[in-house]
Scaffold this motif. Structure first.
Motif, PDB file in Angstrom:
ATOM      1  N   LEU A  42       0.821  -1.209   0.000  1.00  0.00           N
ATOM      2  CA  LEU A  42       0.000   0.000   0.000  1.00  0.00           C
ATOM      3  C   LEU A  42       0.852   1.255   0.000  1.00  0.00           C
ATOM      4  N   ALA A  43       0.397   2.245  -0.761  1.00  0.00           N
ATOM      5  CA  ALA A  43       1.030   3.558  -0.763  1.00  0.00           C
ATOM      6  C   ALA A  43      -0.041   4.596  -1.063  1.00  0.00           C
ATOM      7  N   LEU A  44       0.076   5.763  -0.442  1.00  0.00           N
ATOM      8  CA  LEU A  44      -0.858   6.868  -0.669  1.00  0.00           C
ATOM      9  C   LEU A  44      -0.096   7.998  -1.349  1.00  0.00           C
ATOM     10  N   GLU A  45      -0.526   8.358  -2.532  1.00  0.00           N
ATOM     11  CA  GLU A  45       0.177   9.377  -3.304  1.00  0.00           C
ATOM     12  C   GLU A  45       0.434  10.629  -2.465  1.00  0.00           C
ATOM     13  N   GLY A  46       1.689  11.069  -2.444  1.00  0.00           N
ATOM     14  CA  GLY A  46       2.043  12.327  -1.804  1.00  0.00           C
ATOM     15  C   GLY A  46       2.034  12.320  -0.291  1.00  0.00           C
ATOM     16  N   HIS A  47       1.733  11.212   0.334  1.00  0.00           N
ATOM     17  CA  HIS A  47       1.585  11.155   1.791  1.00  0.00           C
ATOM     18  C   HIS A  47       2.368   9.978   2.372  1.00  0.00           C
ATOM     19  N   VAL A  78      -3.046   3.129  10.645  1.00  0.00           N
ATOM     20  CA  VAL A  78      -2.119   4.164  10.210  1.00  0.00           C
ATOM     21  C   VAL A  78      -2.796   5.528  10.305  1.00  0.00           C
ATOM     22  N   LEU A  79      -1.983   6.560  10.503  1.00  0.00           N
ATOM     23  CA  LEU A  79      -2.444   7.939  10.455  1.00  0.00           C
ATOM     24  C   LEU A  79      -1.934   8.594   9.177  1.00  0.00           C
ATOM     25  N   VAL A  80      -2.804   9.425   8.576  1.00  0.00           N
ATOM     26  CA  VAL A  80      -2.447  10.216   7.411  1.00  0.00           C
ATOM     27  C   VAL A  80      -2.601  11.680   7.791  1.00  0.00           C
ATOM     28  N   GLN A  81      -1.578  12.486   7.518  1.00  0.00           N
ATOM     29  CA  GLN A  81      -1.631  13.915   7.802  1.00  0.00           C
ATOM     30  C   GLN A  81      -2.165  14.679   6.592  1.00  0.00           C
ATOM     31  N   GLY A  82      -3.089  15.593   6.865  1.00  0.00           N
ATOM     32  CA  GLY A  82      -3.607  16.451   5.812  1.00  0.00           C
ATOM     33  C   GLY A  82      -2.695  17.639   5.593  1.00  0.00           C
ATOM     34  N   ASN A  83      -1.491  17.377   5.097  1.00  0.00           N
ATOM     35  CA  ASN A  83      -0.469  18.430   4.995  1.00  0.00           C
ATOM     36  C   ASN A  83      -0.004  18.668   3.563  1.00  0.00           C
ATOM     37  N   THR A  85      -1.055  19.816  -0.690  1.00  0.00           N
ATOM     38  CA  THR A  85      -1.902  20.738  -1.454  1.00  0.00           C
ATOM     39  C   THR A  85      -3.285  20.122  -1.631  1.00  0.00           C
ATOM     40  N   PRO A  86      -4.359  20.837  -1.297  1.00  0.00           N
ATOM     41  CA  PRO A  86      -5.699  20.263  -1.463  1.00  0.00           C
ATOM     42  C   PRO A  86      -5.907  19.728  -2.872  1.00  0.00           C
ATOM     43  N   GLY A  87      -6.539  18.583  -2.946  1.00  0.00           N
ATOM     44  CA  GLY A  87      -6.775  17.920  -4.222  1.00  0.00           C
ATOM     45  C   GLY A  87      -7.182  16.486  -3.958  1.00  0.00           C
ATOM     46  N   THR A  88      -6.936  15.608  -4.916  1.00  0.00           N
ATOM     47  CA  THR A  88      -7.259  14.192  -4.768  1.00  0.00           C
ATOM     48  C   THR A  88      -5.996  13.366  -4.902  1.00  0.00           C
ATOM     49  N   TYR A  89      -5.930  12.309  -4.109  1.00  0.00           N
ATOM     50  CA  TYR A  89      -4.753  11.445  -4.071  1.00  0.00           C
ATOM     51  C   TYR A  89      -5.233   9.993  -4.001  1.00  0.00           C
ATOM     52  N   ARG A  90      -4.556   9.100  -4.712  1.00  0.00           N
ATOM     53  CA  ARG A  90      -4.984   7.709  -4.786  1.00  0.00           C
ATOM     54  C   ARG A  90      -4.277   6.842  -3.731  1.00  0.00           C
ATOM     55  N   LEU A  91      -5.050   5.994  -3.057  1.00  0.00           N
ATOM     56  CA  LEU A  91      -4.482   4.919  -2.251  1.00  0.00           C
ATOM     57  C   LEU A  91      -4.235   3.761  -3.202  1.00  0.00           C
TER      58      LEU A  91
END
Length: 270
Positions: A42-47, A78-83, A85-91
């Motif tokens: 698993l990976a979350l784009e940009g995070h 897991v925790l994801v930080q909302g840090n 640029t606002p937009g959409t990111y894929r898990l």
């Protein structure tokens, strides 16, 4: 032989569901690999994914990583930080080969989208926790056992498939009326799980959580409560377990459903 993988990847029964997070906020994802054989990378784009708990509960110190490997049956918080640029990111589920054997490795598929994270709103910045719940050390082991996982061709018996292929632990396929391992209540043991096979096997122990001591000869970075651990092809994992609370019969087995059904299971008598 590697275990069947379905063509569709769902999250809570949905294809590519939406998740939301406010700028400055924290999102907690409680993850369970409920697939019968697929191993998720698993990976979350940009995070980053900040690990705060494993199968049996919180870990002492949060761990940040770019990706997370989850074998069938494994859980992680897991925790994801909302840090960002606002937009959409894929898990994403990134490609992963469950076998080191060239003839068995499935064709590489590209990254596949599991869910989509969208930013919505803003909150005062929430910090990540620095410490969580201490994980005490288990007592020193009174005994060390060795469990060798392998597949076997030919033969027969209830555990063998229609093509004469099955799996064994210490040279034996599962027999429900045979006790493979006997342990004493309140005793502590180290189990060395050896994968003498060309494919990965997630090893699962019922009833009592364990701590992974080392993987492939490398000590674990910190203690954590587990009941499932991925033992990669050709590697070994040392776990430590104290048998508490209950006496009776239970099992340990590979958490790949097809491998378990084809004999990769043993009976434990406490």
């Amino acid at each position: 032989m590697l275990g069947r993988e379905g063509p569709l990847l769902t999250v809570n029964g949905e294809l590519n569901p939406g998740l939301s997070i406010p700028s400055g906020g924290l999102l907690r994802l409680r993850l369970l690999n409920a697939s019968n054989a697929r191993i998720y990378r698993l990976a979350l784009e940009g995070h980053s994914l900040v690990l705060i708990a494993t199968d049996g509960g919180a870990i002492t110190t949060p761990e940040s990583a770019d990706e997370l490997l989850l074998a069938p049956g494994e859980r992680a918080d897991v925790l994801v930080q909302g840090n960002q640029t606002p937009g959409t990111y894929r898990l994403l589920n990134l490609p992963y080969q469950r076998s080191g054997h060239v003839g068995m490795a499935a064709a590489d598929e590209g990254p596949r989208t599991l869910a989509t994270l969208s930013y919505a709103g803003t909150v005062a910045t929430l910090p990540l926790p620095k410490t969580l719940i201490p994980v005490p050390a288990l007592p020193e082991p009174e005994r060390t056992r060795r469990f060798v996982l392998a597949h076997a061709m030919g033969g027969g018996g209830m555990a063998m498939g229609g093509m004469g292929m099955g799996f064994q632990i210490n040279g034996q396929s599962f027999e429900p009326d045979r006790i493979n391992t006997r342990v004493r209540l309140d005793s502590t043991e180290d189990w060395v799980i050896v994968n003498d096979d060309v494919m990965d096997h997630p090893f699962h122990l019922h009833v009592n959580p364990f701590q992974v001591i080392s993987q492939a000869g490398h000590p674990e970075s910190q203690r954590r409560w587990k009941d499932t651990v991925l033992v990669k092809a050709g590697e070994e994992v040392r776990i430590r377990v104290t048998f508490r609370d209950f006496t009776g019969r239970t099992v340990y087995h590979c958490h790949n459903l097809d491998h378990e059904d084809l004999g990769l299971m043993g009976v434990l008598q406490i």
